[in-house]
Motif scaffolding. Structure first.
Motif, PDB file in Angstrom:
ATOM      1  N   UNK A  48      54.812  -7.741   1.288  1.00  0.00           N
ATOM      2  CA  UNK A  48      54.609  -6.572   2.143  1.00  0.00           C
ATOM      3  C   UNK A  48      55.242  -6.811   3.512  1.00  0.00           C
ATOM      4  N   UNK A  49      55.082  -8.039   4.028  1.00  0.00           N
ATOM      5  CA  UNK A  49      55.647  -8.343   5.342  1.00  0.00           C
ATOM      6  C   UNK A  49      57.169  -8.410   5.267  1.00  0.00           C
ATOM      7  N   UNK A  50      57.696  -9.038   4.205  1.00  0.00           N
ATOM      8  CA  UNK A  50      59.140  -9.251   4.125  1.00  0.00           C
ATOM      9  C   UNK A  50      59.861  -8.012   3.617  1.00  0.00           C
ATOM     10  N   UNK A  51      59.182  -7.210   2.804  1.00  0.00           N
ATOM     11  CA  UNK A  51      59.814  -6.008   2.267  1.00  0.00           C
ATOM     12  C   UNK A  51      60.861  -6.287   1.214  1.00  0.00           C
ATOM     13  N   UNK A  52      60.775  -7.445   0.560  1.00  0.00           N
ATOM     14  CA  UNK A  52      61.759  -7.763  -0.475  1.00  0.00           C
ATOM     15  C   UNK A  52      61.171  -8.755  -1.460  1.00  0.00           C
ATOM     16  N   UNK A  53      61.688  -8.748  -2.693  1.00  0.00           N
ATOM     17  CA  UNK A  53      61.270  -9.730  -3.690  1.00  0.00           C
ATOM     18  C   UNK A  53      62.289 -10.854  -3.808  1.00  0.00           C
ATOM     19  N   UNK A  54      63.364 -10.747  -3.046  1.00  0.00           N
ATOM     20  CA  UNK A  54      64.419 -11.748  -3.099  1.00  0.00           C
ATOM     21  C   UNK A  54      64.058 -12.911  -2.173  1.00  0.00           C
ATOM     22  N   UNK A  55      64.094 -14.140  -2.698  1.00  0.00           N
ATOM     23  CA  UNK A  55      63.614 -15.281  -1.909  1.00  0.00           C
ATOM     24  C   UNK A  55      64.480 -15.522  -0.675  1.00  0.00           C
ATOM     25  N   UNK A  56      65.793 -15.316  -0.812  1.00  0.00           N
ATOM     26  CA  UNK A  56      66.659 -15.511   0.347  1.00  0.00           C
ATOM     27  C   UNK A  56      66.319 -14.505   1.448  1.00  0.00           C
ATOM     28  N   UNK A  57      66.059 -13.264   1.041  1.00  0.00           N
ATOM     29  CA  UNK A  57      65.714 -12.250   2.045  1.00  0.00           C
ATOM     30  C   UNK A  57      64.352 -12.526   2.662  1.00  0.00           C
ATOM     31  N   UNK A  58      63.440 -13.114   1.888  1.00  0.00           N
ATOM     32  CA  UNK A  58      62.129 -13.450   2.452  1.00  0.00           C
ATOM     33  C   UNK A  58      62.290 -14.496   3.549  1.00  0.00           C
ATOM     34  N   UNK A  59      63.168 -15.486   3.315  1.00  0.00           N
ATOM     35  CA  UNK A  59      63.409 -16.485   4.354  1.00  0.00           C
ATOM     36  C   UNK A  59      64.052 -15.823   5.576  1.00  0.00           C
ATOM     37  N   UNK A  60      65.035 -14.948   5.338  1.00  0.00           N
ATOM     38  CA  UNK A  60      65.708 -14.303   6.466  1.00  0.00           C
ATOM     39  C   UNK A  60      64.739 -13.430   7.266  1.00  0.00           C
ATOM     40  N   UNK A  61      63.743 -12.847   6.572  1.00  0.00           N
ATOM     41  CA  UNK A  61      62.764 -12.014   7.270  1.00  0.00           C
ATOM     42  C   UNK A  61      61.920 -12.833   8.234  1.00  0.00           C
ATOM     43  N   UNK A  62      61.871 -14.166   8.013  1.00  0.00           N
ATOM     44  CA  UNK A  62      61.095 -15.023   8.914  1.00  0.00           C
ATOM     45  C   UNK A  62      61.942 -15.525  10.069  1.00  0.00           C
ATOM     46  N   UNK A  63      63.226 -15.134  10.079  1.00  0.00           N
ATOM     47  CA  UNK A  63      64.149 -15.593  11.121  1.00  0.00           C
ATOM     48  C   UNK A  63      64.011 -14.698  12.352  1.00  0.00           C
ATOM     49  N   UNK A  64      63.045 -15.035  13.215  1.00  0.00           N
ATOM     50  CA  UNK A  64      62.849 -14.255  14.441  1.00  0.00           C
ATOM     51  C   UNK A  64      63.151 -15.136  15.636  1.00  0.00           C
ATOM     52  N   UNK A  65      63.138 -14.541  16.808  1.00  0.00           N
ATOM     53  CA  UNK A  65      63.441 -15.349  17.997  1.00  0.00           C
ATOM     54  C   UNK A  65      62.252 -16.215  18.403  1.00  0.00           C
ATOM     55  N   UNK A  66      61.093 -16.046  17.745  1.00  0.00           N
ATOM     56  CA  UNK A  66      59.933 -16.853  18.083  1.00  0.00           C
ATOM     57  C   UNK A  66      59.905 -18.170  17.317  1.00  0.00           C
ATOM     58  N   UNK A  67      60.892 -18.396  16.435  1.00  0.00           N
ATOM     59  CA  UNK A  67      60.940 -19.656  15.700  1.00  0.00           C
ATOM     60  C   UNK A  67      59.741 -19.826  14.806  1.00  0.00           C
ATOM     61  N   UNK A  68      59.006 -20.937  15.021  1.00  0.00           N
ATOM     62  CA  UNK A  68      57.910 -21.306  14.130  1.00  0.00           C
ATOM     63  C   UNK A  68      56.828 -20.238  14.080  1.00  0.00           C
ATOM     64  N   UNK A  69      56.671 -19.475  15.197  1.00  0.00           N
ATOM     65  CA  UNK A  69      55.618 -18.455  15.236  1.00  0.00           C
ATOM     66  C   UNK A  69      55.948 -17.267  14.347  1.00  0.00           C
ATOM     67  N   UNK A  70      57.211 -17.142  13.942  1.00  0.00           N
ATOM     68  CA  UNK A  70      57.590 -16.025  13.089  1.00  0.00           C
ATOM     69  C   UNK A  70      57.368 -16.292  11.612  1.00  0.00           C
ATOM     70  N   UNK A  71      57.073 -17.554  11.254  1.00  0.00           N
ATOM     71  CA  UNK A  71      56.896 -17.881   9.841  1.00  0.00           C
ATOM     72  C   UNK A  71      55.624 -17.261   9.309  1.00  0.00           C
TER      73      UNK A  71
END
Lengths: 199, 343
Positions: free
Chosen positions: B175-198
């Motif tokens: 729901x948070x990532x909006x995708x079932x693709x694992x690569x896109x799920x990782x990219x969805x965690x790529x925010x400017x907050x670093x570890x806090x975005x995981x």
């Protein structure tokens, strides 16, 4: 390449579906049924319906068939006993089977597919939308009522099964908070035993 | 380079298939090496906690211990019990090990480093891991012996139960990532907050539930009821020996690696750096993925030492009465938050 895989999956599926009824051991039957499910999922994936294929594996193979297998393993089915009456009911079974087969041939044989009928099938999916998103968008908007009704039917079936099997026997239950609240003082009694006197 | 090009021309349309086969081979070797490291590393960790030395005889510091174990399994004679259902008995470990390695096809190790970058990657892993239970049930039934059968029943009920909560936890991430693709799920965690975005930080309770459910799903202590040695000797593996047992052993180890890397991808940002604003350390690389994956494996090892085994009814209670309601409510809450924040 895709055609080769189509024939591979279909052939394995048909063969294993045949083995479901031909296998002597009921557990082998269930295992062949599972193989048929897995190949059906493969066919779904070849057709581009990857979401349906995965759900088929998760739901049918991963959960439903496990319980099937569970039950069949627990039942000790004696096949020699079952086969004994086989010849007596064979004529009736053959007649029923023949009737159903003829009906199927009559119905399906007279089907004609309209040439323009297959065009709309490929149409509704918007470009750039994955399978999962497309399904979700239709299922939760256009068919919301049917989706909810299906859920309700399942819920009713589940409650029905529970009510049928629930017997109000005296059941020994564990009270977890009570167990956790036990302390040494309430449970253990320390006695000083005089020598050679016993408790 | 010229030679590579000419080989490419010669293969023509078969090139993608050959490339996929080569990638799979590299991945297979890497995962097998990781299991060797896992065998040695886990035993060293357990030894360190128990103030022992651990394996220290084979090779320098005992690092070749895993290979010695491997040779021992290969050279022994496999014994098939007389009353066993031979076909299923032999098939069960193979199915297990094939499924265990199959899951790795969709796990992205680095951006683009994945054998099959499919749209339903998460569902694929979920499906494959739910099939893993068959290997155990088949082994338990085909052994035609009491302990393995009891173990198979336990394992089946346990894995089916915990899959439910794992499924719901994965849904919150989706729901948070909006995708079932694992690569896109990782990219969805790529925010400017670093570890806090995981998602491991943003959905911390879900991470905990996933970790505990993963322990149950892989039959690890404290949920190793299927092979509780005090009750069932060795569970579904009692009748297995030599290379067949090796396959079962391998299945368990690879399942641990799969679950750890899945956690690294879903919750710990895969190959992303925790501190993207620092120049060199901030670059995303495969190093981060390995670090995160092995940290989770380390936690897996430690749990075995610090938590006693659960009783079977407690296990079922935890799965159905604690984890399932919590994860179900979490799905609803997360869906609301995503909807409100996204609108």
């Amino acid at each position: 390449m895709a055609v080769a895989f189509f024939y591979l999956f279909s052939a394995i599926m048909l063969a294993s579906a045949f083995m479901v009824i031909a296998a002597r051991n009921p557990v082998h039957s269930v295992l062949f049924l599972i193989l048929a499910f897995v190949n059906a999922a493969g066919l779904f994936m070849l057709a581009g319906a990857e979401f349906l294929g995965m759900i088929l594996i998760v739901v049918y193979v991963g959960a439903v068939a496990v319980l099937f297998l569970f039950v069949v393993m627990m039942l000790d089915v004696d096949f020699a006993e079952l086969k004994r009456g086989f010849l007596q009911v064979l004529p009736i079974g053959a007649i029923v089977g023949a009737v159903v087969a003829i009906e199927l041939i009559l119905v399906v044989g007279s089907w004609a597919i309209a040439p323009e009928g297959s065009a709309p099938l490929g149409a509704p999916m918007k470009p750039g939308l994955t399978n999962t998103q497309a399904l979700g968008q239709v299922l939760y908007t256009q068919y919301l009522l049917f989706f909810q009704l299906a859920g309700l039917v399942l819920l009713t079936a589940m409650i029905g099964a529970i009510v049928l099997t629930l017997r109000h026997k005296v059941v020994k239950r564990q009270n977890i908070p009570e167990q956790n609240a036990r302390t040494q003082a309430g449970v253990v009694e320390i006695k000083k035993v005089p020598f050679r006197a016993g408790v | 380079m010229q030679m590579l090009n000419s080989i490419g021309e010669w293969l023509g349309p078969a090139l993608p298939a050959v490339m996929a086969a080569l990638k799979s081979l590299v991945l297979l070797v890497a995962v097998l090496l990781s299991t060797a490291v896992l065998i040695y590393g886990e035993r060293k960790v357990w030894a360190a906690v128990m103030l022992r030395r651990g394996p220290n005889v084979v090779g320098p510091w005992g690092v070749l211990q895993a290979f010695a174990d491997f040779l021992k399994f290969i050279l022994k004679e496999p014994i098939i019990p007389d009353g066993a259902n031979k076909g299923v008995f032999l098939l069960a470990p193979y199915i297990g090990v094939v499924l265990a390695f199959m899951a790795w096809a969709v796990i992205p190790v680095n951006n683009g480093w994945v054998v099959a970058n499919i749209n339903v990657g998460v569902l694929y892993i979920f499906a494959v891991s739910s099939l893993g239970v068959y290997s155990i049930i088949m082994a338990g039934w085909a052994s035609n012996s009491k302990y393995p059968f009891l173990s198979a029943l336990r394992a089946a009920a346990q894995m089916v139960s915990y899959e439910v909560s794992i499924g719901f936890v994965i849904v919150t991430v989706l729901l948070c990532a909006g995708s079932l693709n694992l690569t896109e799920i990782v990219e969805a965690q790529n925010t400017k907050y670093g570890i806090l975005g995981w998602y491991g930080v943003r959905l911390f309770p879900m991470f905990v539930i996933f970790f505990v459910s993963a322990l149950a799903e892989t039959n690890r202590p404290p949920f190793d009821l299927a092979e509780a040695e005090s009750e069932l000797v060795a569970g579904y593996a009692v009748e297995y020996s030599a290379s067949l047992y090796l396959l079962q052993f391998l299945t368990e180890l690879v399942a641990i690696l799969t679950m750890s890397s899945l956690m690294a991808v879903l919750f710990l940002g895969g190959w992303l750096s925790p501190f993207p604003w620092i120049p060199v350390i901030g670059a995303p690389s495969v190093f981060w993925f390995l670090l995160k994956g092995w940290s989770v494996v380390f936690m897996f090892s430690l749990v075995k030492l610090i938590v006693p085994r659960y009783r079977y009814d407690q296990l079922m209670r935890l799965g159905w009465k604690v984890f399932l309601p919590i994860s179900l409510v979490a799905v609803i809450i997360v869906a609301f938050v995503v909807k409100l924040a996204g609108a």
